[in-house]
Enzyme design. Structure first.
Site, short mmCIF file in Angstrom:
data_model
loop_
_atom_site.label_atom_id
_atom_site.label_comp_id
_atom_site.label_asym_id
_atom_site.label_seq_id
_atom_site.Cartn_x
_atom_site.Cartn_y
_atom_site.Cartn_z
N GLU A 188 0.81 -1.23 0.00
CA GLU A 188 0.00 0.00 0.00
C GLU A 188 0.84 1.27 0.00
O GLU A 188 0.45 2.28 0.58
CB GLU A 188 -0.97 0.00 1.19
N HIS A 220 1.07 -0.64 17.59
CA HIS A 220 1.07 0.75 18.03
C HIS A 220 2.23 1.06 18.97
O HIS A 220 2.42 2.21 19.37
CB HIS A 220 -0.26 1.08 18.72
#
Length: 764
Positions: A490, A700
């Site tokens: 992506e 994260h």
């Protein structure tokens, strides 16, 4: 001049040019010393307050600003630092604060989840490890700063005790009373000190009151506020609710507080009905949430004016505060920098600053004879009317296609058990197949390349060549790591919703319309202003190129209709269900184009599915029905051998496991690494018969999980899942991570998987 007061509930933290985000990330990367960082943050914080003062807001919120998250602030104020951090009591250091938020090499971060049904994520406090103590009265410090440096006698903002505990974790249901018994006296101390300081009003946020609470829970709330009132009887409390109507109106208005804030946007019908049935106490102030704090369209001021008139039949204007429906945290800062938008759309927008201007217009009165008021009201009405009449909102082919959808459009050709056998024969994957969620790290170089292309410095051919080089490099890296199912990475995409919105009809994009998602992570949601339509294939070129580089299966990646809906600012003239169906029909064509091009694994991500879940459980069924149907409308036309994947973010999986199963995706991955144990435990009570990937490490956090840690996570999943249905993957996309840590983490993940495979083979 009206005697009604103007009020705000909270202001965006990020700054007009994301100054807050930039300061945070500079500090985290070591480019700013702590002292300089705190000085910059103070300037940003004071600038936000000064702007509201200059706009003439009577009741300016103070204390809503944060270095990361307001729930995390509450936790550290009460010394609620989990034992895994090196904390020995007293004031919590900045290093520990950010370790709780982001993790460190020594300790995983605290769990993060959605703030009610918004796109904001909060840090979930853990209450089981320590007894709460008041480390520092943060609201008092915020009040003093605003008063001494800006002359603002602020309205303090604090998360209420019941909302704080209900949104926390780490304790059993039977322990809630004990925790509240420890916490409420600390709240009382805070309020006493504020009262002694001369504070007049405290906005105590209790949005939990709009959810489905029992009578027993309301009795607990009443006891809490009785104790707080007795502790600081001279202090005025504005009990603030938002996001919906209060569940127990009669009990809420009887609480010993001096004001109650209600949402007359998202809870309009029920709150207004309750006001008519039960009235409103003569000795209380009503905070009237009139301007939408969660969407970006101008208000229909004439309609609001009529609403104010209706409310004044029950509450005299001297006891009314006019305010947004919620904190303006959820919208961008200002439209002043939007110089490239079509005036048709721009003139119909209102961000945080413009919403405060609307509050002031309403305060002055729509019947004012001031020329500026008259012109502003008329200008807004004209802008909304032009948009309503726009051809973009009246596309006959799109609206006809939605009208022609039948139940057959929501069904795959065969049930899952039949599809699964066919897919296993085609793919021949090993037990515990390894993959990633979709994106790989986007370096500064990748972002610079995109900027060169957008600015015209690079041609499309140059940019495409660069993207192909990045894709080829990461296909080779996936070869080296040893993954079983690949993704293309992506690299051509910015945000997962923005990318598709740019290629679909009915969307526009702002230049600076940023809003906070979590921590320093800001998103720039697309604006859905018209009917949504498919134009041409959006992902086929990159997916086909990547697949040509490897014999391994490769997933095509698209964002699902409900996530595009929930992560956009959506037109407000038709139902969200109708907009979701328009998006789904457009994406259905993209799925079919991928399949026709030979991409036979297609991941349709729905990380925001739960986000749209109504706050009242009685309304869940209706939302989940149309949300599930939108997903199935997108995915159900493919052949049995085409494997449909989906991905979902942090969510209480057990709350709607049936609906997740009803998506009828062949493989679902769940973002669960921060709450892995709880999700695994839910499978002891809920059967799930499809294939599933439980995120085995937290993307994260910058830490690299060890092989042993990952083996443990996989083994915990295998306690409740069959090896034949369990996929191994990170818990989310890797776009924001560094390359070195990403490769190291994935190598450890694959090594851990191989070890577990050997264990399983030995058992056989």
């Amino acid at each position: 001049m009206s005697r009604m007061k103007s009020s705000n509930l909270g202001y965006p933290r990020i700054g007009e040019n994301r100054e807050w985000k930039k300061a945070l990330e500079a500090y985290w990367s070591g480019k700013l010393a702590e002292e300089v960082f705190l000085q910059q943050i103070e300037q940003i914080r004071l600038g936000h307050l000064q702007k509201q003062k200059e706009k003439g807001i009577d009741l300016i919120p103070v204390g809503d600003f944060t270095l990361y998250d307001h729930m995390l602030d509450m936790a550290v104020m009460f010394g609620l630092v989990p034992k895994r951090y090196d904390y020995e009591g007293g004031e919590v250091s900045l290093q520990t604060y950010f370790a709780m938020a982001r993790g460190s090499q020594a300790a995983v971060a605290c769990e993060m989840t959605k703030w009610f049904n918004t796109n904001y994520h909060y840090i979930v406090p853990e209450l089981g490890d320590r007894k709460p103590v008041l480390t520092k009265n943060l609201p008092l410090l915020a009040y003093r700063e605003a008063k001494e440096k800006l002359g603002i006698n602020g309205k303090l903002v604090i998360v209420g005790p019941y909302t704080f505990v209900k949104l926390s974790k780490g304790f059993a249901a039977g322990e809630q009373a004990d925790i509240l018994q420890q916490l409420v006296p600390l709240y009382a101390t805070i309020l006493q000190e504020l009262s002694s300081e001369g504070v007049e009003w405290v906005q105590i946020d209790e949005p939990i009151l709009v959810t489905s609470l029992s009578k027993e829970e309301m009795n607990t709330v009443a006891a809490i506020y009785k104790e707080l009132h007795e502790a600081a009887p001279q202090l005025k409390l504005m009990l603030q609710t938002y996001f919906d109507s209060v569940e127990h109106y009669a009990e809420v208005i009887d609480l010993p507080v001096q004001g109650i804030g209600l949402d007359f946007v998202h809870g309009l019908e029920q709150n207004l009905q309750n006001l008519g049935i039960y009235g409103f106490p003569k000795d209380k102030t009503l905070g009237v949430g009139l301007v939408d704090g969660r969407n970006i369209w101008r208000s229909h001021l004439s309609n609001i004016g009529k609403l104010i008139t209706t409310i004044q039949r029950e509450v005299e204007e001297a006891r009314l505060w006019l305010q947004p429906s919620s904190s303006l945290l959820h919208v961008p800062v200002t439209t002043s920098q939007e110089n490239r938008l079509d005036p048709l759309v721009k003139n119909a927008l209102a961000f945080a600053d413009e919403k405060l201007d609307e509050i002031r217009l309403l305060q002055k009165g729509l019947d004012s004879r001031e020329a500026s008021v008259i012109e502003a009201v008329q200008q807004g009405q004209r802008a909304l009317q032009r948009l309503a009449e726009s051809s973009a909102r009246h596309l006959e082919d799109v609206q006809s296609a939605v009208a022609e959808v039948t139940l057959e459009h929501f069904k795959r050709k065969s049930p899952f058990d039949q599809r699964s056998e066919k897919q296993k024969a085609v793919w021949n994957l090993p037990v515990l197949p390894t993959t990633t969620i979709g994106s790989f790290p986007q370096t500064a170089e990748v972002r610079q390349a995109r900027q060169k292309w957008r600015s015209g410095e690079w041609t499309t051919e140059q940019y495409d060549t660069y993207i192909q080089e990045q894709t080829k490099r990461w296909i080779e890296i996936q070869d080296e790591i040893g993954l079983d199912v690949y993704v293309h990475g992506e690299f051509e995409r910015t945000d997962m919703v923005e990318f598709f919105g740019e290629k679909l009809g009915g969307f526009v994009f702002t230049q600076n319309g940023w809003a906070q998602s979590y921590g320093s992570r800001c998103v720039k949601p697309p604006v859905i202003f018209g009917d949504v339509q498919f134009k041409s294939p959006m992902t086929v070129k990159e997916s086909v190129f990547a697949q040509s580089l490897t014999p391994n299966p490769l997933k095509g990646m698209i964002t699902g209709p409900v996530t595009i809906l929930n992560w956009s600012f959506v037109r407000d003239d038709v139902s969200r269900e109708q907009v979701a169906q328009q998006i789904a029909l457009a994406l259905r064509k993209e799925v079919e184009a991928l399949e026709a091009a030979g991409i036979r694994m297609i991941q349709v991500d729905e990380p925001a599915l739960r986000e749209g879940l109504p706050l009242k459980k009685s309304e869940w069924g209706s939302y989940l029905d149309w949300a599930v149907n939108a997903f199935r409308l997108t995915t159900s036309s493919v052949q049995d051998t085409t494997q449909i994947h989906t991905h979902m973010c942090y969510c209480e999986f057990h709350d709607f496991i049936d609906s997740i199963s009803n998506l009828d995706a062949d493989v679902i991955s769940i973002e669960t690494s921060r709450s892995h144990g709880e999700l695994v435990a839910s499978f002891h009570h809920h059967a799930y018969n499809k294939e599933i990937g439980l995120g085995v490490y937290d993307i994260h956090s910058p830490r690299v999980p060890s092989v042993d840690e990952l083996v443990n996570m996989i083994e915990r999943g295998l306690q409740v899942l069959s090896p034949n249905q369990f996929w191994i993957n990170p818990d989310c996309g890797l776009k924001t991570r560094g390359e070195e840590e990403t490769i190291a983490s994935l190598k450890n993940m694959v090594e851990a998987t191989q070890l577990v495979r050997k264990q399983l083979a030995a058992v056989k």
